[in-house]
Design a protein around this motif. Sequence first.
Motif, short mmCIF file in Angstrom:
data_model
loop_
_atom_site.label_atom_id
_atom_site.label_comp_id
_atom_site.label_asym_id
_atom_site.label_seq_id
_atom_site.Cartn_x
_atom_site.Cartn_y
_atom_site.Cartn_z
N ALA A 1 -25.52 127.11 5.20
CA ALA A 1 -24.29 127.13 6.41
C ALA A 1 -23.33 127.84 5.96
CB ALA A 1 -24.21 125.44 6.87
N TYR B 1 -15.87 125.70 13.25
CA TYR B 1 -17.43 126.09 13.76
C TYR B 1 -18.28 126.38 12.20
CZ TYR B 1 -21.56 128.23 15.57
OH TYR B 1 -22.96 128.64 15.85
N THR B 2 -19.22 125.92 12.39
CA THR B 2 -20.35 126.54 11.17
C THR B 2 -21.58 126.71 11.55
OG1 THR B 2 -19.08 124.59 9.63
CG2 THR B 2 -21.41 125.39 8.97
N LEU B 3 -21.87 127.83 11.21
CA LEU B 3 -23.04 128.54 11.64
C LEU B 3 -24.06 128.36 10.65
CD1 LEU B 3 -24.64 130.32 13.55
CD2 LEU B 3 -23.89 132.42 12.24
N GLY B 4 -25.25 127.37 10.90
CA GLY B 4 -26.48 127.01 10.02
C GLY B 4 -27.24 128.17 9.52
N ARG C 1 -29.49 130.62 11.35
CA ARG C 1 -29.11 130.58 12.80
C ARG C 1 -28.43 131.54 13.40
NH1 ARG C 1 -31.89 126.19 15.09
NH2 ARG C 1 -31.98 124.50 13.28
N VAL D 1 -25.73 132.86 16.79
CA VAL D 1 -24.87 132.28 17.78
C VAL D 1 -24.57 133.33 18.61
CG1 VAL D 1 -22.71 132.63 16.28
CG2 VAL D 1 -22.59 131.02 18.32
N ASP E 1 -18.70 125.32 24.84
CA ASP E 1 -19.10 125.67 23.32
C ASP E 1 -20.16 124.82 23.00
OD1 ASP E 1 -17.42 127.73 23.33
OD2 ASP E 1 -16.02 126.95 22.22
N THR E 2 -21.23 125.31 22.47
CA THR E 2 -22.36 124.57 21.81
C THR E 2 -22.65 125.17 20.36
OG1 THR E 2 -24.33 125.96 22.43
CG2 THR E 2 -23.53 124.17 23.92
N ALA E 3 -23.57 124.66 19.45
CA ALA E 3 -23.85 125.25 18.21
C ALA E 3 -24.42 126.63 18.28
CB ALA E 3 -25.03 124.59 17.51
N ARG F 1 -20.93 130.21 22.09
CA ARG F 1 -19.52 130.11 22.42
C ARG F 1 -19.02 131.10 23.42
NH1 ARG F 1 -19.03 125.78 19.28
NH2 ARG F 1 -16.98 126.28 18.60
#
Length: 154
Positions: free
Chosen positions: A70, A91-94, A97, A99, A108-110, A113
């Motif tokens: 992440a 915010y952390t991008l897995g 993943r 975005v 906003d969700t995972a 944005r």
Amino acid sequence: MRHRKAATAAALAIATTAGGLGGLVTAAPASAAGSVHLAKIYYNSPGSDNRSNASLNAEWVQIKNSTSRAVSLKGWKLTDASRHVYTFGTYTLGAGRTVTVHTGKGRDTAAHRYQNRRAYVWDNTKDTATLTKASGARVDSCGYNNARRSYVTC
């Protein structure tokens, strides 16, 4: 397929033993480790440009984390050639993943944005997206120059 892998491994072992590829065998290319990068820009939302929230949100940029960990994007910036700036908050991008950063308003969700804008950001014919770290270091950029299409894959 199995024969080709065995032959490649044997050739690599011989070259390494002979000192021919020693440094290359242990060092993988930077791209093999993965990166956080711009993946796609949908710059011309379908239909007429009426500034409705649905139309604004159909204009977006995808950012992909192809690393195995992440990555915090806190303070990272997404800009266009006209210097419109979207700054990521906490915010952390897995790992692995993607975005999608939409132009309009939303929650906003995972995976999504929102820039919360009332006007379009991405030019319908020519523009460049740039992703920078909080430090200002450029991570990636992706440009397009094509009025016939609606998106570009970076």
